[in-house]
Design a protein around this motif. Sequence first.
Motif, mmCIF file in Angstrom:
data_model
loop_
_atom_site.group_PDB
_atom_site.id
_atom_site.type_symbol
_atom_site.label_atom_id
_atom_site.label_comp_id
_atom_site.label_asym_id
_atom_site.label_seq_id
_atom_site.Cartn_x
_atom_site.Cartn_y
_atom_site.Cartn_z
ATOM 1 N N GLN A 70 0.609 -1.025 -0.038
ATOM 2 C CA GLN A 70 -0.365 -0.176 -0.068
ATOM 3 C C GLN A 70 0.633 1.427 -0.149
ATOM 4 N N GLU A 71 2.074 1.581 -0.461
ATOM 5 C CA GLU A 71 3.396 1.857 -0.124
ATOM 6 C C GLU A 71 2.831 3.099 -1.683
ATOM 7 N N GLN A 72 2.295 3.651 -1.721
ATOM 8 C CA GLN A 72 2.203 5.236 -2.862
ATOM 9 C C GLN A 72 3.257 5.720 -2.924
ATOM 10 N N ASP A 87 -5.636 6.301 1.934
ATOM 11 C CA ASP A 87 -4.622 5.599 0.973
ATOM 12 C C ASP A 87 -4.567 4.220 1.756
#
Length: 172
Positions: A70-72, A87
Amino acid sequence: MIRIATRNDVDSIVKIYEHIHDAEEAGEAVVGWDRNVYPTYQTALESVIKGDMFVEEDKDIIVAAGRINQEQVKEYAECPWLYQAADHEVMVLHTLVVDPYIKGKGYGSAFVKFYEEYARSRNCHTLRIDTNEKNIPARRFYQKLGFREAGFVLCNFNGIDGVRLVCLEKKL
């Protein structure tokens, strides 16, 4: 079969990176990567240690790999996303690679399908992916799978200067 990668898989993942770098250097592919910068052994190792690297196997041979989390990346903040989401509702696929010596067998599509199912199972209904504008085959591939190009961001990406990053999204 797609599963979480282990340290024993790092060399196989790096071999795929090297095959892609070889193809690009030979003029057989345009990905926009740099062998000495990204992706590298360290890229694979760090992802395996974080626990977000997945590998796809066929007959005990790793044929594809990618990070799902889930790292943008910070560059995403500059993209005009159509699908707004918190997020915790977004799942991202990073650095999907399929060995170019065995491409065309559906491995990439299977990996993306796994990514979609993984996101659904974690209540993430917005998917995001990026690629270099130069990587026309990847852009076509993702569009064929229902992703839309949300926008372009000019940046230094993963240590490579002058990248025009294509941000893609899909709503599940």
